[in-house]
Motif scaffolding. Structure first.
Motif, PDB file in Angstrom:
ATOM      1  N   GLN A  96       0.816  -1.210   0.000  1.00 31.89           N
ATOM      2  CA  GLN A  96       0.000   0.000   0.000  1.00 31.89           C
ATOM      3  C   GLN A  96       0.851   1.262   0.000  1.00 31.89           C
ATOM      4  O   GLN A  96       0.356   2.336  -0.316  1.00 31.89           O
ATOM      5  CB  GLN A  96      -0.947  -0.005   1.204  1.00 31.89           C
ATOM      6  CG  GLN A  96      -2.035  -1.043   1.068  1.00 31.89           C
ATOM      7  CD  GLN A  96      -2.852  -1.198   2.333  1.00 31.89           C
ATOM      8  OE1 GLN A  96      -2.421  -0.822   3.424  1.00 31.89           O
ATOM      9  NE2 GLN A  96      -4.046  -1.755   2.194  1.00 31.89           N
ATOM     10  N   PRO A  99       3.610   2.507  -5.407  1.00 32.71           N
ATOM     11  CA  PRO A  99       2.650   2.861  -6.461  1.00 32.71           C
ATOM     12  C   PRO A  99       2.221   1.608  -7.229  1.00 32.71           C
ATOM     13  O   PRO A  99       2.383   1.502  -8.443  1.00 32.71           O
ATOM     14  CB  PRO A  99       3.453   3.828  -7.340  1.00 32.71           C
ATOM     15  CG  PRO A  99       4.872   3.429  -7.142  1.00 32.71           C
ATOM     16  CD  PRO A  99       4.969   2.946  -5.725  1.00 32.71           C
ATOM     17  N   TYR A 100       1.670   0.637  -6.517  1.00 33.20           N
ATOM     18  CA  TYR A 100       1.376  -0.696  -7.045  1.00 33.20           C
ATOM     19  C   TYR A 100       0.357  -0.659  -8.182  1.00 33.20           C
ATOM     20  O   TYR A 100       0.533  -1.305  -9.197  1.00 33.20           O
ATOM     21  CB  TYR A 100       0.879  -1.594  -5.905  1.00 33.20           C
ATOM     22  CG  TYR A 100       0.655  -3.022  -6.298  1.00 33.20           C
ATOM     23  CD1 TYR A 100       1.719  -3.900  -6.420  1.00 33.20           C
ATOM     24  CD2 TYR A 100      -0.624  -3.503  -6.544  1.00 33.20           C
ATOM     25  CE1 TYR A 100       1.522  -5.216  -6.780  1.00 33.20           C
ATOM     26  CE2 TYR A 100      -0.830  -4.813  -6.903  1.00 33.20           C
ATOM     27  CZ  TYR A 100       0.241  -5.674  -7.021  1.00 33.20           C
ATOM     28  OH  TYR A 100       0.045  -6.979  -7.379  1.00 33.20           O
ATOM     29  N   ASP A 101      -0.722   0.087  -8.012  1.00 38.58           N
ATOM     30  CA  ASP A 101      -1.785   0.122  -9.023  1.00 38.58           C
ATOM     31  C   ASP A 101      -1.561   1.192 -10.075  1.00 38.58           C
ATOM     32  O   ASP A 101      -2.213   1.186 -11.112  1.00 38.58           O
ATOM     33  CB  ASP A 101      -3.142   0.359  -8.354  1.00 38.58           C
ATOM     34  CG  ASP A 101      -3.552  -0.797  -7.471  1.00 38.58           C
ATOM     35  OD1 ASP A 101      -3.125  -1.927  -7.761  1.00 38.58           O
ATOM     36  OD2 ASP A 101      -4.272  -0.566  -6.481  1.00 38.58           O
ATOM     37  N   ARG A 102      -0.644   2.124  -9.817  1.00 41.63           N
ATOM     38  CA  ARG A 102      -0.488   3.271 -10.712  1.00 41.63           C
ATOM     39  C   ARG A 102       0.651   3.126 -11.709  1.00 41.63           C
ATOM     40  O   ARG A 102       0.576   3.666 -12.807  1.00 41.63           O
ATOM     41  CB  ARG A 102      -0.282   4.533  -9.875  1.00 41.63           C
ATOM     42  CG  ARG A 102      -1.457   4.853  -8.984  1.00 41.63           C
ATOM     43  CD  ARG A 102      -1.264   6.143  -8.245  1.00 41.63           C
ATOM     44  NE  ARG A 102      -0.099   6.179  -7.396  1.00 41.63           N
ATOM     45  CZ  ARG A 102      -0.058   5.756  -6.142  1.00 41.63           C
ATOM     46  NH1 ARG A 102      -1.132   5.239  -5.594  1.00 41.63           N
ATOM     47  NH2 ARG A 102       1.037   5.854  -5.425  1.00 41.63           N
ATOM     48  N   LYS A 103       1.726   2.437 -11.320  1.00 41.19           N
ATOM     49  CA  LYS A 103       2.903   2.371 -12.187  1.00 41.19           C
ATOM     50  C   LYS A 103       3.438   0.944 -12.255  1.00 41.19           C
ATOM     51  O   LYS A 103       3.366   0.201 -11.291  1.00 41.19           O
ATOM     52  CB  LYS A 103       4.022   3.264 -11.634  1.00 41.19           C
ATOM     53  CG  LYS A 103       3.714   4.726 -11.610  1.00 41.19           C
ATOM     54  CD  LYS A 103       4.904   5.482 -11.071  1.00 41.19           C
ATOM     55  CE  LYS A 103       4.641   6.962 -11.010  1.00 41.19           C
ATOM     56  NZ  LYS A 103       5.775   7.677 -10.429  1.00 41.19           N
ATOM     57  N   GLY A 106       6.005   0.102  -9.498  1.00 37.50           N
ATOM     58  CA  GLY A 106       5.492  -0.305  -8.198  1.00 37.50           C
ATOM     59  C   GLY A 106       5.245  -1.794  -8.125  1.00 37.50           C
ATOM     60  O   GLY A 106       5.526  -2.447  -7.116  1.00 37.50           O
ATOM     61  N   LYS A 107       4.736  -2.356  -9.223  1.00 34.58           N
ATOM     62  CA  LYS A 107       4.500  -3.800  -9.269  1.00 34.58           C
ATOM     63  C   LYS A 107       5.824  -4.564  -9.274  1.00 34.58           C
ATOM     64  O   LYS A 107       5.976  -5.584  -8.610  1.00 34.58           O
ATOM     65  CB  LYS A 107       3.686  -4.138 -10.513  1.00 34.58           C
ATOM     66  CG  LYS A 107       2.813  -5.349 -10.361  1.00 34.58           C
ATOM     67  CD  LYS A 107       1.778  -5.422 -11.446  1.00 34.58           C
ATOM     68  CE  LYS A 107       0.495  -4.867 -10.891  1.00 34.58           C
ATOM     69  NZ  LYS A 107      -0.700  -5.272 -11.536  1.00 34.58           N
TER      70      LYS A 107
END
Length: 157
Positions: A96, A99-103, A106-107
């Protein structure tokens, strides 16, 4: 045991940075680990069951039980996933802060993270670090360990 003091940047290495999470505050530890992951390091967090959350035991349990009641009206699969193991709970907390969902970075950073209950054999020989700013300042009675919280909400070892 190596402690990071003032300057908390670690040079990028091929070996994973092993963080001993004993007696660290959960949020502060998660933000420091997220910063290491964004910088491109591989990070392993050991002893996740010994991480502390500030607040009384009864208050922490009450808050997490309220969170467990959140689900979808249509299908429980659509609601949030409620983790009950300390290592997955900590991995979600660190995720959390990325920037997991945004970039895509992040993943990729999250894929370089490993969290463990206890300390596995292959990591025991590596040097472990701790974050001085993330360690608890008061007595342990003012905090609740994540292991204790998880046992109460349904984690069976």
């Amino acid at each position: 045991m190596y402690c990071l003091a003032k300057q908390e940047t670690v040079i990028r290495t091929d070996r994973p940075i092993v963080v001993d999470a004993t007696d660290h505050i959960a949020g502060r530890l998660a933000s420091n680990v997220a910063k290491l992951l964004i910088n491109g390091n591989r990070v392993s967090v050991v002893n996740c069951e010994k991480i502390m959350m500030s607040g009384t035991r009864s208050n922490q349990i009450k808050e997490y039980r309220e969170f467990l009641e959140i689900n979808s009206v249509i299908n429980p699969k659509h609601g949030p996933v409620h983790y009950r193991r300390p290592d997955t709970l900590m991995a979600k907390m660190i995720r959390q802060m990325l920037p997991y969902d945004r970039k895509p970075s992040g993943k990729e950073a999250h894929q370089r993270l490993r969290t463990y209950i206890g300390s596995p054999k292959e990591i025991k020989s590596l040097e472990k670090i701790q974050f001085e700013k993330a360690k608890i300042k008061k007595t342990a009675s003012n905090y609740t360990s994540i292991g204790e919280l998880c046992r109460t909400i349904g984690w069976t070892e």
